[in-house]
Design an enzyme around this catalytic site. Structure first.
Site, PDB file in Angstrom:
ATOM      1  N   GLU A 244     -12.726   2.777  -9.037  1.00  0.00           N
ATOM      2  CA  GLU A 244     -12.276   1.389  -8.933  1.00  0.00           C
ATOM      3  C   GLU A 244     -13.332   0.457  -8.334  1.00  0.00           C
ATOM      4  O   GLU A 244     -13.431  -0.701  -8.724  1.00  0.00           O
ATOM      5  CB  GLU A 244     -11.001   1.314  -8.077  1.00  0.00           C
TER       6      GLU A 244
ATOM      7  N   GLY B  23      -0.847   1.615  -7.201  1.00  0.00           N
ATOM      8  CA  GLY B  23      -1.457   1.438  -8.510  1.00  0.00           C
ATOM      9  C   GLY B  23      -0.617   0.519  -9.376  1.00  0.00           C
ATOM     10  O   GLY B  23       0.614   0.627  -9.402  1.00  0.00           O
ATOM     11  N   TYR B  24      -1.259  -0.382 -10.108  1.00  0.00           N
ATOM     12  CA  TYR B  24      -0.542  -1.338 -10.967  1.00  0.00           C
ATOM     13  C   TYR B  24      -1.158  -1.416 -12.356  1.00  0.00           C
ATOM     14  O   TYR B  24      -0.698  -2.179 -13.206  1.00  0.00           O
ATOM     15  CB  TYR B  24      -0.539  -2.724 -10.321  1.00  0.00           C
ATOM     16  N   GLY B  25      -2.228  -0.645 -12.594  1.00  0.00           N
ATOM     17  CA  GLY B  25      -2.881  -0.591 -13.902  1.00  0.00           C
ATOM     18  C   GLY B  25      -2.881   0.847 -14.389  1.00  0.00           C
ATOM     19  O   GLY B  25      -1.827   1.493 -14.449  1.00  0.00           O
TER      20      GLY B  25
END
Length: 200
Positions: free
Chosen positions: A95, A17-19
């Site tokens: 997502e 995860g990056y958000g």
């Protein structure tokens, strides 16, 4: 990796995860590790008309853009065999169906030197999805984030939580794109407070 291949994973599945996933995964996992992936940069180029905006005013959230010289920091979650199906079905809605993201497999490198690298599932919104907004100036992105709100809350919250994560968990990393947008949004609100004080 195709959905049927993901659902057939044995042992565990890693999800990067990056958000919003860095602070709100909302699925069951065994452990989480801070680290990065190479070959991508994080950009506020994806539109969001559900969680952080609406149809008339889509918010801006992050996606990944290929850049061989860059790296993106975030969190990898290890999902155990028994939870893979439930986690993947949840993420596919959050997502994929709602967000417009597609899946890729990437090599994740932990921040801690004594932890092995793993291959992780990541969601990326490419330029051919309907919600994609693409590049814009820092000020344009900040102006959009400053006024948008969706079912999960204000677009500003998304931005500030992501910046907070980077400062808390990756203090040595200078994410220029993220921090410049944060500064521009905070400046907008500072200007508003200044104008309001003049009117009192």
């Amino acid at each position: 990796m195709k959905p049927q291949e993901i659902l057939q994973c044995k042992g565990s599945l890693w999800v990067f995860g990056y958000g919003s996933l860095v602070w709100k995964p909302d699925f069951v996992y065994q452990r989480s590790i801070t680290g990065y992936i190479k070959g991508y940069k994080r950009r506020f180029w994806q539109g969001d008309d559900f969680y952080r905006g609406d149809k008339e005013n889509p918010g801006r959230v992050v996606t990944l853009v290929e850049d061989q010289e860059d790296r993106t920091w975030g969190v990898a979650y290890e999902v155990a065999d028994a939870q893979i199906k439930e986690a993947f079905e949840y993420l596919n809605i959050r997502e994929g169906v709602i967000g417009g993201y597609v899946t890729e497999m990437v090599e994740f490198i932990p921040r801690e030197k004594d932890v092995d690298t793993v291959y992780a599932l990541v969601y990326i919104a490419t330029s051919d999805n309907p919600a994609y907004l693409g590049p814009a100036s820092t000020q344009e992105i900040a102006n959009q984030i400053a006024v948008c709100r969706g079912k999960a809350g204000h677009n500003i919250e998304y931005l500030l939580r992501l910046a907070e994560f980077m400062r808390r968990c990756c203090p040595e990393v200078e994410d220029e794109h993220l921090f410049s947008i944060e500064a521009a949004v905070l400046n907008i609100y500072q200007d508003c407070e200044t104008q309001n004080s003049l009117l009192v």
